[in-house]
Design a protein around this motif. Structure first.
Motif, mmCIF file in Angstrom:
data_model
loop_
_atom_site.group_PDB
_atom_site.id
_atom_site.type_symbol
_atom_site.label_atom_id
_atom_site.label_comp_id
_atom_site.label_asym_id
_atom_site.label_seq_id
_atom_site.Cartn_x
_atom_site.Cartn_y
_atom_site.Cartn_z
ATOM 1 N N THR A 128 -14.974 -38.412 -32.053
ATOM 2 C CA THR A 128 -13.578 -38.219 -32.476
ATOM 3 C C THR A 128 -13.522 -37.675 -33.900
ATOM 4 O OG1 THR A 128 -13.529 -40.541 -33.146
ATOM 5 C CG2 THR A 128 -12.630 -40.009 -30.973
ATOM 6 N N SER A 129 -14.576 -37.970 -34.686
ATOM 7 C CA SER A 129 -14.674 -37.412 -36.033
ATOM 8 C C SER A 129 -16.142 -37.293 -36.408
ATOM 9 C CB SER A 129 -13.929 -38.281 -37.050
ATOM 10 O OG SER A 129 -14.636 -39.479 -37.275
ATOM 11 N N LEU A 130 -16.409 -36.446 -37.397
ATOM 12 C CA LEU A 130 -17.800 -36.104 -37.736
ATOM 13 C C LEU A 130 -17.858 -35.609 -39.166
ATOM 14 C CD1 LEU A 130 -20.758 -35.372 -36.884
ATOM 15 C CD2 LEU A 130 -19.845 -33.313 -35.808
ATOM 16 N N ILE A 131 -18.891 -36.071 -39.894
ATOM 17 C CA ILE A 131 -19.098 -35.602 -41.270
ATOM 18 C C ILE A 131 -20.605 -35.632 -41.531
ATOM 19 C CG2 ILE A 131 -18.963 -37.905 -42.361
ATOM 20 C CD1 ILE A 131 -17.321 -36.628 -44.642
ATOM 21 N N ASP A 132 -21.086 -34.805 -42.446
ATOM 22 C CA ASP A 132 -22.509 -34.886 -42.785
ATOM 23 C C ASP A 132 -22.680 -35.693 -44.063
ATOM 24 O OD1 ASP A 132 -21.409 -32.718 -44.331
ATOM 25 O OD2 ASP A 132 -23.443 -32.101 -44.812
ATOM 26 N N LEU A 133 -23.826 -36.348 -44.183
ATOM 27 C CA LEU A 133 -24.077 -37.218 -45.330
ATOM 28 C C LEU A 133 -24.788 -36.439 -46.429
ATOM 29 C CD1 LEU A 133 -25.097 -40.505 -43.479
ATOM 30 C CD2 LEU A 133 -22.872 -39.828 -44.408
ATOM 31 N N SER A 134 -23.985 -35.819 -47.292
ATOM 32 C CA SER A 134 -24.579 -35.080 -48.406
ATOM 33 C C SER A 134 -24.567 -35.914 -49.682
ATOM 34 C CB SER A 134 -23.839 -33.761 -48.614
ATOM 35 O OG SER A 134 -22.449 -33.977 -48.702
ATOM 36 N N ASP A 135 -23.542 -36.741 -49.856
ATOM 37 C CA ASP A 135 -23.397 -37.499 -51.099
ATOM 38 C C ASP A 135 -23.666 -38.988 -50.937
ATOM 39 O OD1 ASP A 135 -22.758 -35.220 -52.533
ATOM 40 O OD2 ASP A 135 -20.653 -35.347 -52.011
ATOM 41 N N VAL A 164 -21.966 -26.762 -41.252
ATOM 42 C CA VAL A 164 -21.671 -26.211 -39.917
ATOM 43 C C VAL A 164 -21.985 -27.258 -38.850
ATOM 44 C CG1 VAL A 164 -22.295 -24.415 -38.246
ATOM 45 C CG2 VAL A 164 -22.037 -23.832 -40.660
ATOM 46 N N ALA A 165 -23.106 -27.975 -39.020
ATOM 47 C CA ALA A 165 -23.458 -29.061 -38.092
ATOM 48 C C ALA A 165 -22.337 -30.089 -38.044
ATOM 49 C CB ALA A 165 -24.770 -29.726 -38.520
ATOM 50 N N ALA A 166 -21.732 -30.354 -39.213
ATOM 51 C CA ALA A 166 -20.688 -31.370 -39.326
ATOM 52 C C ALA A 166 -19.366 -30.944 -38.697
ATOM 53 C CB ALA A 166 -20.470 -31.726 -40.793
ATOM 54 N N PHE A 199 -37.441 -30.890 -47.865
ATOM 55 C CA PHE A 199 -37.135 -30.037 -46.712
ATOM 56 C C PHE A 199 -36.237 -30.756 -45.701
ATOM 57 C CE2 PHE A 199 -41.187 -28.649 -48.520
ATOM 58 C CZ PHE A 199 -40.873 -27.331 -48.816
ATOM 59 N N PRO A 200 -35.003 -31.105 -46.110
ATOM 60 C CA PRO A 200 -34.099 -31.812 -45.203
ATOM 61 C C PRO A 200 -33.747 -30.948 -43.991
ATOM 62 C CG PRO A 200 -32.911 -31.003 -47.120
ATOM 63 C CD PRO A 200 -34.364 -30.776 -47.402
ATOM 64 N N GLN A 201 -33.570 -31.599 -42.855
ATOM 65 C CA GLN A 201 -33.291 -30.882 -41.599
ATOM 66 C C GLN A 201 -31.832 -31.045 -41.208
ATOM 67 O OE1 GLN A 201 -35.485 -28.887 -39.920
ATOM 68 N NE2 GLN A 201 -36.757 -29.248 -41.737
ATOM 69 N N PRO A 202 -31.039 -29.976 -41.306
ATOM 70 C CA PRO A 202 -29.638 -30.080 -40.871
ATOM 71 C C PRO A 202 -29.589 -30.364 -39.373
ATOM 72 C CG PRO A 202 -30.232 -27.800 -41.351
ATOM 73 C CD PRO A 202 -31.379 -28.642 -41.786
ATOM 74 N N ARG A 203 -28.669 -31.228 -38.963
ATOM 75 C CA ARG A 203 -28.645 -31.704 -37.568
ATOM 76 C C ARG A 203 -27.735 -30.842 -36.706
ATOM 77 N NH1 ARG A 203 -33.352 -34.147 -37.937
ATOM 78 N NH2 ARG A 203 -33.307 -36.112 -39.138
ATOM 79 N N LEU A 204 -28.060 -29.559 -36.635
ATOM 80 C CA LEU A 204 -27.206 -28.612 -35.916
ATOM 81 C C LEU A 204 -27.100 -28.916 -34.428
ATOM 82 C CD1 LEU A 204 -28.438 -25.517 -37.892
ATOM 83 C CD2 LEU A 204 -26.021 -26.101 -37.623
ATOM 84 N N GLU A 205 -28.211 -29.204 -33.793
ATOM 85 C CA GLU A 205 -28.171 -29.430 -32.333
ATOM 86 C C GLU A 205 -27.404 -30.695 -31.995
ATOM 87 O OE1 GLU A 205 -31.967 -27.542 -30.225
ATOM 88 O OE2 GLU A 205 -32.490 -28.937 -31.839
ATOM 89 N N LEU A 206 -27.567 -31.721 -32.814
ATOM 90 C CA LEU A 206 -26.822 -32.963 -32.588
ATOM 91 C C LEU A 206 -25.318 -32.701 -32.722
ATOM 92 C CD1 LEU A 206 -26.548 -35.995 -32.135
ATOM 93 C CD2 LEU A 206 -27.032 -36.335 -34.590
ATOM 94 N N GLY A 207 -24.940 -31.950 -33.747
ATOM 95 C CA GLY A 207 -23.522 -31.642 -33.948
ATOM 96 C C GLY A 207 -22.941 -30.896 -32.755
ATOM 97 N N GLN A 208 -23.695 -29.918 -32.256
ATOM 98 C CA GLN A 208 -23.228 -29.145 -31.091
ATOM 99 C C GLN A 208 -23.118 -30.017 -29.846
ATOM 100 O OE1 GLN A 208 -25.739 -25.523 -30.786
ATOM 101 N NE2 GLN A 208 -25.815 -25.665 -32.998
ATOM 102 N N PHE A 209 -24.083 -30.919 -29.681
ATOM 103 C CA PHE A 209 -24.066 -31.852 -28.541
ATOM 104 C C PHE A 209 -22.806 -32.712 -28.588
ATOM 105 C CE2 PHE A 209 -25.129 -36.330 -27.420
ATOM 106 C CZ PHE A 209 -25.315 -36.191 -26.053
ATOM 107 N N LEU A 210 -22.505 -33.262 -29.762
ATOM 108 C CA LEU A 210 -21.333 -34.143 -29.900
ATOM 109 C C LEU A 210 -20.031 -33.373 -29.650
ATOM 110 C CD1 LEU A 210 -22.473 -36.105 -33.090
ATOM 111 C CD2 LEU A 210 -22.415 -36.984 -30.731
#
Lengths: 309, 309
Positions: free
Chosen positions: A195-202, A59-61, A177-188
């Motif tokens: 212009t594009s966004l992805i989370d680093l899971s792999d 969701v952050a992504a 206990f990884p912290q999803p970057r929800l607030e950063l994603g919303q800010f962006l």
């Protein structure tokens, strides 16, 4: 959640409201014993936290706000009650911290490996979602946090075979206990900065390649700029640290691209999380890594084998 | 789905729109090998169909319209490709038939039992959802379809150990490919005909008891009125048929209550599905069964043991 949850667990299904003028984000993530977590290595609370964090990170992504979660848990028949309580405690703590309401799910007992499926519903203002596919030639590539920390934490955990006390290590904490970057994603998303966004899971190499493929572009990645795990242990070479940053997974940091004219609007830190400029998007579809000594080599997509390395 | 699905599978998450003035319904259902389906007995297409049908039935039981589904599949490492294709074919066929878009999910391979988690998102006009908790003393109790058919179909399947050709039996078909009553649920909700509504997944006795508990009421159930499996096989007694109707699960019919003044608005059939008046809600919390001979006995909550009977 105020008036937002007319009905929770207990009826045939959950009933919720999505804010006016918003789109709904839906994501599902499986976490399987032996694949995504290991008995004896991951405490129950971490298993719950990580299962929810994976879905929240999706969701952050998208630049979205996470609102609701459904937790489906297939429990081994032999799982002790204390384990189940620990699992839900991990889920609930992260849910509370991120403002997410647990509104449903399913549970079952089975013979065999345990499994969790977490579905998260989020919302994003109409048209404000940030996709993987929007990167343009010339865009600056940014990343949040430090990369490779989770993979290093896993290594430390395996060495100590889950001994207590080790949680004091930032790397182990980042893994458990990884912290999803929800607030950063919303800010962006809200500021239309990315212009594009992805989370680093792999891992950076894998997820950056995905972003480039979706956007139909290539990239020049500057190895010297990649924020590493900063391991101070003797005998861990710079090359090993770079490998962890490129190919270690489960950091759940955000990778995003920004038009050159807007790059100055990206702060050095966002709510304490460092944001680093690590490369440039190019029109050619080549993926290149510029090493600290200036040499160029193709960026190998390392993937992430979870517990196989 | 027209403009309703801005983004499907392929990004970090799916992005969809909920219609204006509607609430969102969310439900998750696990289907586990050995618990909800058996290898060798349930064809792959049936496993996919049944997994989706379970979740759709929850949306029907709220009076909602099903819109989107996420399918998370944990596959055994040994599952042949043909099985996986059959599974998704079963999912897709039912999705198409019910107007549901498959927008995401997750897949993984594991050693051990297979598992599916299906999440369905539906929508219902604000305030139109029908809950389990609204039944009032004096309400008439109705049920759709024939009860016990699926359990009898399972019995037949076991006897024939999955032999082909038996699918011609309506009971076997009812077991392998149950039809969630989405249109009936929407009709009852839109016309404000039902005071309460639940789907029959675990058997009439169990689910009726749930509805009564949620509503804080009791019931007088008329055995003679319960639409049975109508088994014409010699040696299957009326008592055995009643037992199947009361305690056989997975019929996925709808059970609902209607104010006496509105009971005449319930048609004898809705789109070909018979609707039967089977009892009355009472203020006392007792659950009673009136046998065909007029004798009264307490309604025993039989539950449904899936494959254990």
């Amino acid at each position: 959640m105020g008036g937002r949850v007319p009905l929770g667990i207990g009826d045939d299904a959950a009933l919720v409201r999505v804010a006016k003028g918003h789109e709904l984000i839906l994501t599902a993530d499986l976490s399987i014993e032996g694949v995504h977590f290991l008995q004896g290595l991951h405490p129950a609370r971490s298993v719950g936290h990580r299962a929810l964090a994976r879905a929240l990170s999706d969701v952050a992504a998208m630049g979205g706000k996470a609102r609701f979660a459904l937790i489906s848990l297939a429990l081994s028949r032999t799982a002790p009650r204390r384990w189940v309580e620990g699992f839900y405690e991990g889920v609930r703590m992260l849910a509370r911290q991120t403002g997410v309401a647990i509104i449903g799910g399913d549970t079952a007992r089975l013979r065999g490996k345990m499994m969790v499926d977490v579905v998260v519903a989020g919302e994003v203002p109409n048209g404000a979602a940030v996709l993987r596919s929007g990167a343009l030639p010339g865009d600056h590539v940014f990343v949040s946090g430090r990369l490779g920390l989770s993979a290093w934490g896993l290594r430390l955990l395996k060495k100590s075979s889950g001994a207590t006390g080790t949680a004091a290590s930032p790397a182990i904490h980042a893994h458990l206990f990884p912290q999803p970057r929800l607030e950063l994603g919303q800010f962006l998303g809200a500021k239309r900065l990315a212009t594009s966004l992805i989370d680093l899971s792999d891992g950076l190499s894998t997820d950056l390649a995905r972003l480039c493929t979706s956007s139909g572009v290539g990239v020049r990645l500057l190895a010297a700029n990649i924020p590493g795990p900063e391991i101070t242990v003797r005998g861990v070479s710079r090359a090993r640290q770079l490998d962890l940053s490129l190919n270690g997974g489960e950091d759940y940091e955000l990778l995003f691209t920004v038009r050159p004219a807007k790059a100055h609007q990206i702060p050095g830190r966002f709510k304490g999380i460092p944001l680093r400029h690590i490369g440039e998007i190019r029109g050619s579809k080549r993926l290149e890594l510029i090493l600290p000594d200036g040499k160029t080599r193709p960026l190998t997509v390392g993937g992430y084998d979870h517990f196989r390395k």
